[in-house]
Every structure is written in C-alpha cells, then in structure tokens.
Design a protein around this motif. Structure first.
Motif, PDB file in Angstrom:
ATOM      1  N   GLY B 673       0.799  -1.222   0.000  1.00  0.00           N
ATOM      2  CA  GLY B 673       0.000   0.000   0.000  1.00  0.00           C
ATOM      3  C   GLY B 673       0.825   1.262   0.000  1.00  0.00           C
ATOM      4  O   GLY B 673       0.281   2.355   0.182  1.00  0.00           O
ATOM      5  N   ARG B 674       2.134   1.122  -0.232  1.00  0.00           N
ATOM      6  CA  ARG B 674       2.999   2.298  -0.252  1.00  0.00           C
ATOM      7  C   ARG B 674       3.828   2.318  -1.544  1.00  0.00           C
ATOM      8  O   ARG B 674       4.085   1.282  -2.161  1.00  0.00           O
ATOM      9  CB  ARG B 674       3.945   2.285   0.949  1.00  0.00           C
ATOM     10  N   CYS B 675       4.246   3.537  -1.909  1.00  0.00           N
ATOM     11  CA  CYS B 675       5.092   3.738  -3.089  1.00  0.00           C
ATOM     12  C   CYS B 675       6.463   4.233  -2.636  1.00  0.00           C
ATOM     13  O   CYS B 675       6.609   4.768  -1.536  1.00  0.00           O
ATOM     14  CB  CYS B 675       4.506   4.791  -4.024  1.00  0.00           C
ATOM     15  N   ARG B 676       7.422   4.095  -3.516  1.00  0.00           N
ATOM     16  CA  ARG B 676       8.749   4.621  -3.222  1.00  0.00           C
ATOM     17  C   ARG B 676       9.423   5.008  -4.536  1.00  0.00           C
ATOM     18  O   ARG B 676       9.274   4.332  -5.552  1.00  0.00           O
ATOM     19  CB  ARG B 676       9.584   3.565  -2.496  1.00  0.00           C
ATOM     20  N   TYR B 677      10.154   6.137  -4.483  1.00  0.00           N
ATOM     21  CA  TYR B 677      10.962   6.537  -5.625  1.00  0.00           C
ATOM     22  C   TYR B 677      12.106   5.541  -5.790  1.00  0.00           C
ATOM     23  O   TYR B 677      12.643   5.038  -4.795  1.00  0.00           O
ATOM     24  CB  TYR B 677      11.529   7.948  -5.383  1.00  0.00           C
ATOM     25  N   GLY B 678      12.485   5.255  -7.026  1.00  0.00           N
ATOM     26  CA  GLY B 678      13.568   4.312  -7.258  1.00  0.00           C
ATOM     27  C   GLY B 678      14.528   4.816  -8.307  1.00  0.00           C
ATOM     28  O   GLY B 678      14.139   5.510  -9.256  1.00  0.00           O
ATOM     29  N   GLY B 774      -3.263   2.191  -3.761  1.00  0.00           N
ATOM     30  CA  GLY B 774      -4.266   1.174  -3.528  1.00  0.00           C
ATOM     31  C   GLY B 774      -5.326   1.178  -4.597  1.00  0.00           C
ATOM     32  O   GLY B 774      -5.371   2.051  -5.465  1.00  0.00           O
ATOM     33  N   ALA B 775      -6.180   0.176  -4.518  1.00  0.00           N
ATOM     34  CA  ALA B 775      -7.279   0.063  -5.481  1.00  0.00           C
ATOM     35  C   ALA B 775      -8.411   0.992  -5.070  1.00  0.00           C
ATOM     36  O   ALA B 775      -8.603   1.281  -3.890  1.00  0.00           O
ATOM     37  CB  ALA B 775      -7.767  -1.375  -5.537  1.00  0.00           C
ATOM     38  N   ALA B 776      -9.126   1.477  -6.045  1.00  0.00           N
ATOM     39  CA  ALA B 776     -10.277   2.336  -5.789  1.00  0.00           C
ATOM     40  C   ALA B 776     -11.321   2.044  -6.850  1.00  0.00           C
ATOM     41  O   ALA B 776     -11.044   1.368  -7.844  1.00  0.00           O
ATOM     42  CB  ALA B 776      -9.856   3.803  -5.838  1.00  0.00           C
ATOM     43  N   THR B 777     -12.510   2.529  -6.622  1.00  0.00           N
ATOM     44  CA  THR B 777     -13.568   2.426  -7.625  1.00  0.00           C
ATOM     45  C   THR B 777     -14.069   3.833  -7.906  1.00  0.00           C
ATOM     46  O   THR B 777     -14.376   4.592  -6.986  1.00  0.00           O
ATOM     47  CB  THR B 777     -14.729   1.559  -7.110  1.00  0.00           C
ATOM     48  N   LEU B 778     -14.079   4.158  -9.186  1.00  0.00           N
ATOM     49  CA  LEU B 778     -14.560   5.473  -9.567  1.00  0.00           C
ATOM     50  C   LEU B 778     -16.060   5.422  -9.798  1.00  0.00           C
ATOM     51  O   LEU B 778     -16.660   4.342  -9.929  1.00  0.00           O
ATOM     52  CB  LEU B 778     -13.843   5.958 -10.828  1.00  0.00           C
ATOM     53  N   ARG B 779     -16.658   6.604  -9.837  1.00  0.00           N
ATOM     54  CA  ARG B 779     -18.120   6.671 -10.010  1.00  0.00           C
ATOM     55  C   ARG B 779     -18.530   5.862 -11.239  1.00  0.00           C
ATOM     56  O   ARG B 779     -17.906   5.951 -12.288  1.00  0.00           O
ATOM     57  CB  ARG B 779     -18.559   8.125 -10.191  1.00  0.00           C
ATOM     58  N   GLY B 780     -19.578   5.117 -11.084  1.00  0.00           N
ATOM     59  CA  GLY B 780     -20.026   4.254 -12.174  1.00  0.00           C
ATOM     60  C   GLY B 780     -19.405   2.874 -12.101  1.00  0.00           C
ATOM     61  O   GLY B 780     -19.577   2.062 -13.012  1.00  0.00           O
ATOM     62  N   GLY B 781     -18.629   2.628 -11.059  1.00  0.00           N
ATOM     63  CA  GLY B 781     -18.077   1.287 -10.878  1.00  0.00           C
ATOM     64  C   GLY B 781     -16.819   1.011 -11.671  1.00  0.00           C
ATOM     65  O   GLY B 781     -16.462  -0.154 -11.894  1.00  0.00           O
ATOM     66  N   PRO B 783     -13.120   0.345 -12.194  1.00  0.00           N
ATOM     67  CA  PRO B 783     -11.996  -0.032 -11.330  1.00  0.00           C
ATOM     68  C   PRO B 783     -10.809   0.884 -11.585  1.00  0.00           C
ATOM     69  O   PRO B 783     -10.559   1.276 -12.725  1.00  0.00           O
ATOM     70  CB  PRO B 783     -11.690  -1.469 -11.747  1.00  0.00           C
ATOM     71  N   ALA B 784     -10.105   1.217 -10.533  1.00  0.00           N
ATOM     72  CA  ALA B 784      -8.979   2.145 -10.681  1.00  0.00           C
ATOM     73  C   ALA B 784      -7.906   1.810  -9.664  1.00  0.00           C
ATOM     74  O   ALA B 784      -8.126   1.059  -8.702  1.00  0.00           O
ATOM     75  CB  ALA B 784      -9.453   3.583 -10.494  1.00  0.00           C
ATOM     76  N   ARG B 785      -6.729   2.359  -9.923  1.00  0.00           N
ATOM     77  CA  ARG B 785      -5.642   2.328  -8.950  1.00  0.00           C
ATOM     78  C   ARG B 785      -5.259   3.771  -8.649  1.00  0.00           C
ATOM     79  O   ARG B 785      -5.190   4.592  -9.557  1.00  0.00           O
ATOM     80  CB  ARG B 785      -4.426   1.583  -9.509  1.00  0.00           C
ATOM     81  N   LEU B 786      -5.054   4.044  -7.367  1.00  0.00           N
ATOM     82  CA  LEU B 786      -4.660   5.389  -6.947  1.00  0.00           C
ATOM     83  C   LEU B 786      -3.252   5.348  -6.369  1.00  0.00           C
ATOM     84  O   LEU B 786      -2.890   4.409  -5.642  1.00  0.00           O
ATOM     85  CB  LEU B 786      -5.596   5.909  -5.852  1.00  0.00           C
ATOM     86  N   PHE B 787      -2.483   6.364  -6.718  1.00  0.00           N
ATOM     87  CA  PHE B 787      -1.116   6.497  -6.201  1.00  0.00           C
ATOM     88  C   PHE B 787      -0.965   7.935  -5.728  1.00  0.00           C
ATOM     89  O   PHE B 787      -1.224   8.862  -6.487  1.00  0.00           O
ATOM     90  CB  PHE B 787      -0.092   6.209  -7.298  1.00  0.00           C
TER      91      PHE B 787
END
Lengths: 181, 975
Positions: B673-678, B774-781, B783-787
C-alpha cells in the motif's frame, strides 16, 4: 448516479471510423475481433499447455504461447483474471485493454500478411494451431491461425496505442494485395 | 508507320497497337515491345547522348545491361530518369524524353565537348582546374557537373507508393531461360514450393530471342508452354518483372518487382514497386550471360549493337535494325546473328577476327579481319574494314552487330564474398567454389553455352539442390561455341569500352601509364564500371586490355568486387511504406481524441504523441498556454496524461528481492500500500532510469519507468530475470498499454478526486497519505488504482484506469474542475521542484551528481551498478553536481546547454565549471530558472557565476541556488 460518468470508449470509435476499422475486399476480410478478456499467464501450475509457436483451446480458454513459460489466455471478458488464475494457477495479469483484437481471413489473407510480416504463413509452416509474436510494420502483434473460414483465418492481437496505425497498415496491404488480382 | 517492323514473326501482338511518344514525337508500337524495340521499329536509332562527350548513342543491347539508351519516362513529380529503353515495357500513352542534352537530341550544343576530348581524358579534373583553388567548389565542379551526367530527378516528392513484402519458398529460381525453366519444372513437378523470378516481362530468356528449335518446336513456343505448365502448378509462383538484385545473410534474396511501370493507368492501391525479401534456403542462379562488345574505332555510334541483341530485335520483336549489316565477331555466336539477319532480309557481311573461323555460308566473309572504324553523324553509315593482309576498305553499313563472346552473369554469386575463377576455354570468369549458402548455378551463368547443356544443367542443379529427380530435358542444339579472347582492334581512333561513362581504350592505357593498374584502381581512375549499368558490358574487355598492357593474365589482373544491387533499385523501394508521417508507428494515449478536441498541440516523445499544451481562446503563443496551465494547477487543480510512463507488473515470491538487485535503493522493505521513488543504475554505475514502485500486494509490485526508457528498462529487467537470476520466482509483464494514467495535481486535487471516486472512499491524509497506493472504484463502478505521487510538488494523485476508460476519465476530471496541462507545464513544474528528468539522466551522471547519494546508501545487499559506481572517477569531489540557477537580473533568460564560468574567466573548455541542463520560465517566481551541473555543487550556493553560450550569444550573470525552487519543505505535497 454518477456526477461525472466515466464511459468506455473503443480505440477505433464510430465517430472516427463510421464505416468501421475493418475492410472487406474480394478474397480477404479484416475486422475487429469480438470482445474478449485477455490475461498474461506465467509459471502456471497447470500442465500440458501449448508450447512455443502454438495455441490451443482449453475449457473455453484460448492459450497462446508467447515465450517459454509465458502465455496469453483469451476467454470470457467478465472475471477473466480470477477465472484464469483458478484454472491455470501461476501469475495472472490482466491485459484485456492493452491489446485490440482483429480478425483477418480469406484466400488472400496470407498475401496480406506477406506485406506486413516476415513470417511464413504457408499451410505447412503456419497451420491451424500455430501462433507467433512478431512485428508487423514495426508494430508488435500476436497472431494465431484459426480454423479456415472461406480461406485461411487469423486472429491478431495488437497493442492498443498503435491499433489505429496497425488497422491502416492492414487495410493498405489488403488494397495492394487485392489490386493484383 | 513502323518502317523497320518485319511483317511476320516475333512475340509482339500486331493486333494491339500502342501509341507512345519520344521527345514529343508520336509513334506506334505493339504490345510486347520495349520502348527500344518500338523506337527501332519506327526507324529511330538515336536515343541519347553520352555522359561526357555528348556523343549520339543508340541501344547497344536489348536487356538490362544497357549502357546507352537511358531515357526519362513521365513528367512532373512522376518523372523517372535513367530508365533503360531496352527494359521499359511499352504501354499506350507512354511518354519518354532523351537526357543529358542542351538543345535537341539531334543538335546537342554540348556535343562541343567531343571536339575537346583530348583535354577530357580519364582523371582530367585531377590535373586541370588547379588554380585558383577557390574556384574549384564554386565554379569548376558545378560547371563539370552541369556538362556531364545522366537524367535528373524531378526535385519533387515522389508521389508513387512502394512496399516491402516477404516471400518464402523451397527453391528460388533466378532467371527463366532454358536453365531456369528446367530448374523450376524439376522442382515444381516434385511438389516443392518454387518462386521463379524473371526480370523480363516474358518468361524464356534467350529462348525468345533465338530462331532454333527446342523439343521439335520453336524455342519461344517451348518456353511459353513450359511457363504455362508452371503457371498451372499451385506450388509455383511466377514473378515476372522481378529482378533479384542481391543476396544477403540468412538465405534472404532481395528482389524488386515493378508492378506498375508497364501500366498507363495502374489500378488504385497498386504500389509502383514491391521490394521482396525472398526467404529461400535453396536457389538456382540461372541468370544467363552478357555478351561482350569489341573495342574498335568509333564503336559507339547508333546502329552498332551486340550481336545477340540484334537477334533479340529480329526474332523477339520482329524489328530489322538494319538492312546493310556487318557482323563483327570473335565467336561462333556472331554467325547466328548473320543467319537470322539474312533470313529477315538484310544484306550481311561477316567479319570474324579468327582466321579460318566459320564455314562458307554464302556471306561476304572476312576471316582474320576486323572493323577498324565507323562513320555516320547520328547513325552508322559506313565501316572501315581491315583485311588479313592489313589492307583496309570502306563499306556501306547501317548496322554493325558485334560479339566478343559472352561473360556469365555471375554477380549474385559474389555478394557474400565469393570470388569468380577464370576459364580459359570460354575466355570468361565463372562462379568460384564459394557460393552463397544454398545457391546452385546453372546454365550460361556457370559457363554452359549450349542450349542443351543449359536445359540439362537447370534440371540437374534443381534436382541436386532438392534431392528430387530431374525433369527430362527436351532436344536442343548442342553445338560447341568457339570463342577467342578478342578485346580490341588496335588503331588511332577512339574506341569505347564503357559507353555509359565514355571510357575509352586510351583511358585504360593512360591509367596503366600512370600506375592505376589494379582493377579497383583502374575503375576509380577512369570511372569504368560505375553508374547505373555498373559496367556490365565493359568490365571484362577492360580487364582484358589491362592484362595485355601489363603482360599478366586476366585472373592475375583481377576482377572488380560485385556488390548488391545487381540492378538499380530506387531508395523509395527500400523505404516501402515507411515514409512521411508513417516513417514509424505512432502511439496514441487513450485521451488523444479528447486532447485533440480540447486544443492540444502534440509533441513526439519516442513513438508517443503527447499533449504539449492546450490552447485557449485568447492565448497568442505556447508560453501563454503553459504559464496559464502552471498557474491554474498550482492555484487549483490540473491533470496531465502520464499514460506513456512505462508500467511493469512484477509478481512472485522473490519480487522484492529482485527489485533490490535492480535498483539502488531497497524495495523489499516497502509496506504493502505504499510507493517509493527508485533509481536504477547501469552496470557501469551511471544512472539508467528512475521511477516509482508501488507495492500492491505482498508479492506484487507495479514499477514505473520514464517514457523514454520504458522499452530499455523492461528489456533490462527481462534479461535479469531470464538470464542473470533465473532461480528467482518473478514474473514481469508490461502493462503500459493496459492502463490509462493521469496525474491530478494542485491544492484542490483532493477535492476534484473526491468528485469522481465512489462515495465513501476516504482520501484523507490519515488514510491515504503521501506515497500511499491502492485500489479504488470510480463513479459508475470503474476499477482504478490510486497512487499518491507528485512530480509537480503539489498535492497530487496518479489515477490509473483500464485504457478503455481513459477518454472518459479525462472528460470526468475536466468536468470535476481540473484543467488539463501538457508536458511543457509538467516540465516547468518539475524544474520548479528540482526533479531530475531526461536532461539530467543523460547517460553521464551518477546518483551523487544528482544529489541522491543518500538513496540506498545504507543498503547491505548488492545491486547492478554498485561496484562500478565506486570507481575513482565517479567518486571525484570535483564532479559537477546538481544545483539550481537564477539570473541575477530576473528579466534575463537562461539557456539549456550553456556553460558556467567564473566571472571574468575566459570561455574555454578548461575554465568551464559545468553546464545548464534544464531551464524554464517559472510563472510562480516570475523569472527564468534552471537546473545545472556545477563543479562543487551545492557548496557554491549563493555564488555568482557567468552563464555563457557563445553559439547563441548569451552571457548572463547567475546565482547558484537550491534546485528546489518551490516548497522545499514538501508541505504542499504532503498536505
């Protein structure tokens, strides 16, 4: 009710392609393929999957060998990732939207492919059940030979970002091949 | 009226007359004619002017070896120069024009050059025009180039279409003469996949040019029947008008098919030419032989032709090229021409250079004699004949047919390094033992000069190549073809060897006197063997003469190296469809149509088209748009399409450890659930690429790369997975195409995002902080990923949705209150924030140079690049390191690429302190700002330096500052 509805849009939308992205000429037909789900499969637990250069149907899925230990799995769109994981095990990654499916068929189809790709699509070299990952006019394509449909028939999966160029290239090759007949 | 057309015979269709024009005059030919044969039928002998001396010339040959009869076909952008009239198939409406003349073809003003020939010998330009030196480029060379030459290009873009295509076969047969046809019949009847490629538009080769019989029927008829049988075989592909021009590694043959040059109105969509790559594990080279001329005085006048060509015109095209003919020969083949000419109604004199050659066949015959000289202004009218005793007399002649023997057309056997060998009995080079893999040679191409030997040889070689039974050869002539090497008639007159380049025997003698005696030296000094015909009729006679002069044998003298292409191939044919905007494929993001509709200008980033900025109504230039986008984003919310960033799905039990080995910093410790610069290094310790990795599951990471390096990074990772550490349980999949991704940035980003995620999704800093994913759901169902990532320094999110929703998400973000911004504004904001990008990751910089030495500094495990990064040179204290720059005068402009100098230092390499890598106008700060690499780096903060750019005339006082211009504490992006 969504405030800001987010609707899907085909990569070859009707407003830009009122006649469709495909083309039918005497001896050859090119069209978008039917909607399908697509996943990348690696290190499956299931055994007996087709080896490199081949594809096969298995329980309603089409398994297309990409490389040693890697396959594309085509199947029903809904729940393809979970269904593939359940059936074949291993690592499954959905790429349904990453590719655009097309169909090319007819007696002239090999002549069209000759203008796009360096592979040998002769009956003895690329029979029904054959599959390959190959560049076509610089665009990567996964091609497999289906059962004949008024001549050789091929299913093609090409990356979404270049699908419009790919469709144009195929249409151009079709016109060239047909102009000699 | 076709005055010189025979009333019967030939392969032309007299029921299909074809009107055409040459130099504006309208003529008529027949279907089956070439342009040359049709002009000859109409009494036209003069078809061009020579390269240097502008001497009148007509066709020497009847095929692709033609040096003289070069014309321009068509006009305007479609004008095609240097077309061989002997190859150009006639069609109704064909329009051709002669070349290289000033004035008319008959009265070429540049023919004055011929009077100056004593001063224009081989290499004259190396010895003259020496003074003054400055005149060479501006005066002499342009004058020479204007005075000499072949046809001219139109200067306009080529409107024709070309294509590249592939063909596959078991056996490629090159040439369709008797050997080629028998080879194809042998393979075809055995069921093998055969391609028979023939440069001509009729199959049969020399069989169409001869009057003898094969299999008890006219040779041309036998060839036609053989061709018909082959055409009926489904496994045989006949490719007429197709010249195989090169042999390449991997058993690939280049072949040029002329699809439309014989059509007045080609069907729509038919490319003018197809460049075939023929994949053939076995090939039969049955390319025949090329007849050799003899050099004698003024041997280049129109009406002087090769004897075999004369037979072609008489027997194939039913044209009588002269009525008072002299056949000058050094081999038995010339006598065939004499017989055929007599049968066609000509009066014939035979001059055979060989004493005692030939039988008494009723011709006026001079054995052991020679043609010494010719006369006639625009066409040969008289010849001077030398008799065995040395006496000379003159004879009226409107045709001289010459044969000095034949040379196998073995060029393709040499394309992969093969060397020909000399055969004394036929006075010719034949293919050597080293042939391209899979190639067999049959017929005249290997020195078999009787028809029966060609027929049998073709069948035998095909049978041998494929392990099948040879087709039975029909009966055919099998007479021994006597030949004596005879290259020239000695005399004072100019005798031409290479008619296309106006190279004479005297030029070769001059080359010999001046020491240019090796074949390659002679070629370059005299230009013999250059230009469009590559000396197909000239090379061997010239070698013969050089051998005479040096007292060596011909094999000791050598032969030139034959390289592809065998015949001229337009560059356009190699390019095929890859031209203009289709030079390469274009990648479009899912929001491309939306961006286009919303005023985007696009920029190419690799293969991608990315929105550069979005024009709004009153904006006058790009800066207006970019400044507005930055201001609106930093003041509210903006979104940018970042789909083009490489996205790699990494799965497997060893994913974390795998990434640890690839990146300078550590990922195995990153919480789910976390990001990191690489930061990824090359093996040599230099920075390769940067990006982020998001841990989506215990054994699942999503790695991003820069747009530019997406392919290279994936390839690098795949190599590491498959080759370096195959024991690791890791799967890599590129999902760049699967996900449409947008950066949403600005103080109101959370507010905008809240409008498009499903209600209930908690975006608060506590639940979804900076660097969360993490995963998210946008309006209308959807599927999305948020960073929670920020490149701009603002509160920002990256939102990824399946690509089909990319267009819709752009619409939704705009409707929810975010303004679109392009990659220019993205660049401005990253410079303001001091983030390195492509200009900083330029293949020369290390992590320390970028100020990122602390990244992974405590890492205990190894990673690619670690050892080499420790090299002394990469650890040097005076290496230029990343700093920020501001102009002392806020109105001054910084320039990327400029040097940094001490105030007052002379601008030279030794005094350069570094360079400016990126600049931008910062609307936030109201001045130009820059990132730079400076010796001493941040230790020089506050110092004033010169930014100097001599190329663009810039000399600006600058101050060294922190590279982070905006929000150095990072409060905004964590807000």
């Amino acid at each position: 009710m969504a405030d800001f509805p987010i609707l899907p849009r085909p990569v070859l939308p009707p407003d830009l392609y009122p006649q469709g992205a495909g083309l039918t000429l005497p001896g050859v037909r090119f069209a978008e393929g039917p909607a399908r789900g697509l996943v990348h499969l690696a290190r499956p637990s299931a055994a007996g999957l087709p080896g490199p250069g081949h594809w096969a149907e298995r329980d309603g899925f089409a398994l297309i060998a990409l490389a040693p230990g890697q396959w594309l799995v085509e199947g029903p769109e809904a729940g393809i990732e979970a269904a593939s994981a359940a059936r074949f095990g291993g690592f499954v990654t959905e790429v349904t939207d990453g590719y655009v499916p097309f169909r090319l068929s007819g007696p002239l189809a090999p002549a069209v492919l000759a203008r796009l790709s360096s592979l040998d699509y002769g009956d003895d070299f690329f029979p029904v059940g054959a599959a390959a990952r190959t560049p076509m006019m610089q665009i990567g394509v996964v091609i497999r030979r289906l059962s004949d449909d008024d001549g050789p028939a091929f299913a093609l999966e090409t990356p979404r970002s270049t699908a419009r160029d790919f469709a144009r290239d195929v249409r151009t090759a079709m016109i060239s091949a047909a102009s000699r007949e | 009226m076709q005055a010189d057309r025979l009333s019967g015979g030939g392969l032309v269709d007299r029921s299909a007359p074809l009107p055409f024009s040459f130099d504006g005059e309208v003529y008529e030919g027949f279907e089956g004619d070439t342009l040359a044969s049709a002009l000859l039928a109409n009494g036209v002998r003069l078809m061009g002017r020579s390269f240097k001396y502008h001497r009148p010339r007509g066709p020497l040959s009847a095929g692709p070896e033609e040096p003289n009869a070069l014309v321009t076909v068509g006009g305007g952008a479609k004008a095609d120069p240097n077309v061989r009239a002997t190859v150009q198939e006639l069609y109704a409406g064909l329009s051709a024009a002669s070349q290289n003349r000033v004035g008319s073809l008959r009265f070429d003003l540049m023919a004055v050059n011929d009077l100056l020939h004593r001063f224009l010998g081989a290499g004259f330009y190396y010895k003259t025009f020496m003074w003054p030196a400055a005149f060479w480029e501006k005066l002499y060379e342009p004058l020479i180039r204007r005075a000499a030459g072949l046809g001219a290009l139109s200067g306009q873009p080529d409107p024709d279409e070309y294509e590249v295509a592939h063909a596959h076969c078991d056996l490629l047969v090159i040439g369709s003469g008797p050997a080629g046809l028998m080879a194809a019949l042998t393979a075809g009847r055995a069921g093998k996949r055969v391609i028979l490629a023939e440069e001509d538009f009729v199959l049969g080769g020399r069989l169409n040019a001869e009057s003898f019989e094969v299999g008890g029927k006219p040779a041309a008829l036998w060839a036609a029947e053989a061709a018909a049988e082959l055409a009926a075989l489904p496994n045989v592909r006949l490719m007429r008008r197709t010249a195989v021009f090169g042999v390449y590694d991997g058993a690939v043959y280049g072949a040029l098919e002329r699809n439309a040059d014989h059509l007045g109105a080609p069907p729509p969509g038919l490319p003018r030419m197809t460049m075939w790559k023929v994949h053939a594990p076995r090939a039969i080279l049955a390319s025949g032989a090329i007849e050799r001329p003899i050099a004698f005085g003024n041997n280049d006048r129109p009406g002087i032709m090769l004897a075999g060509a004369v037979r072609s015109y008489v027997n194939r095209y039913a044209v009588l090229p002269g009525r008072r003919a002299v056949v000058f020969t050094a081999c038995d083949d010339g006598w065939r021409t004499a017989r055929d000419l007599r049968a066609a109604g000509a009066e014939v004199t035979v001059v055979d250079a060989r004493p005692g050659a030939g039988r008494d066949e009723g011709f006026r015959t001079i054995r052991g004699g020679a043609v010494v000289d010719t006369a006639g202004r625009l066409r040969v009218s008289h010849v001077t004949l030398r008799h065995p005793g040395g006496t000379e007399d003159s004879a009226s002649a409107d045709l001289v047919a010459v044969s000095g023997g034949w040379s196998p057309a073995l060029h393709l056997t040499c394309h992969l390094g093969g060397k020909p060998v000399w055969r004394e009995d036929i006075a010719a080079f034949v293919p050597g033992a080293t042939l391209p893999p899979g190639m067999h040679v049959a017929g005249a191409a290997r020195g078999d000069y009787t028809t029966l030997a060609c027929l049998r040889g073709g069948a035998a070689e095909a049978a041998s190549a494929l392990g099948v039974s040879p087709a039975e050869a029909p009966e055919a002539e099998d007479g021994a073809a006597g030949v004596s090497p005879f290259w020239r008639v000695k005399g004072a007159k100019r005798a031409f060897l290479d008619q296309q380049n106006d190279v004479t025997v005297k030029d070769v003698e001059l080359a010999h006197r001046e020491g240019f005696r090796a074949a390659e030296h002679m070629k370059r000094y005299t230009t013999l063997g250059m230009a469009t015909d590559q000396g197909k009729t000239a090379n061997i006679p010239a070698l013969g003469i050089m051998a005479e002069l040096t007292g060596r044998t011909i094999p000791e003298t050598g032969t030139t190296t034959f390289r592809p292409p065998w015949t001229p191939v337009p560059i356009a044919a190699f390019a095929g469809r890859h031209k203009g905007k289709h030079f390469h494929a274009t990648r479009l993001t899912p929001s491309h149509d939306w961006a286009k509709e919303n005023g985007a200008d696009f920029v190419e980033t690799g293969l991608w088209l990315r929105a550069q900025w979005f024009r709004r109504g009153a904006e006058k230039g790009w800066r207006d748009s970019v400044d507005r986008e930055v201001v609106e984003t930093r003041g509210g919310a903006g979104f940018c399409d970042v789909t083009t960033l490489g996205k790699i799905d990494v799965k497997g039990r060893d994913s974390g450890a795998f990434l640890d080995r690839l990146y300078r910093n550590t990922f195995s410790t990153l919480p789910v659930g976390r990001c990191r610069y690489g930061l990824m290094l090359r093996e040599d310790g230099i920075v390769f690429d940067d990006g982020t990795a998001a841990r989506l599951g215990e054994h699942h990471f999503l790695v991003t790369t820069t747009t530019a390096k997406a392919v290279q990074v994936f390839r690098h990772m795949e190599f590491a997975r498959a080759c370096l550490w195959p024991e690791m349980e890791v799967s890599l999949v590129s999902v760049t195409e699967q996900w449409a991704q947008y950066s949403l940035a600005g103080p109101k980003a959370r507010e905008v995002l809240a409008r498009i995620v499903e209600p209930g999704f908690d975006l608060s800093n506590e639940v979804f902080p900076y660097m969360a994913c993490g995963a998210a759901t946008l309006r209308g169902g959807v599927p999305a990923r948020l960073f929670r990532l920020s490149f701009s320094g603002e509160l920002a999110y990256e939102i990824a949705v399946p690509a089909r929703y990319g267009h819709g998400l752009a619409e939704a973000l705009a409707a929810a209150g975010a303004v679109p911004y392009g990659v220019e504004a993205l660049g401005v904001m990253r410079v303001e924030k001091g983030h390195p990008a492509g200009n900083e990751l330029d293949g020369r910089t290390t992590a320390a140079d970028l100020g990122l030495a602390a990244l992974g500094a405590k890492k205990s495990t190894g990673f690619i690049g670690r050892e080499m990064e420790r090299r002394e040179g990469l650890q040097a204290a005076d290496r230029p390191a990343l700093v920020g720059l501001r102009p002392v005068d806020p109105s001054a402009k910084l320039l990327a690429g400029a040097h940094l100098l001490e105030p007052g230092a002379a601008p030279k390499t030794e005094t350069s302190l570094g360079w400016v890598s990126s600049v931008a106008f910062s609307p936030s700060l109201g001045s130009s700002i820059g990132l730079a690499f400076l010796k001493g780096g941040m230790a020089r903060t506050g110092e004033r330096l010169r930014m100097w750019d001599g190329l663009r005339g810039a000399d600006v006082a600058v101050e060294v500052v922190s590279p982070v211009f905006i929000d150095p504490e990072g409060a905004q992006l964590r807000g």
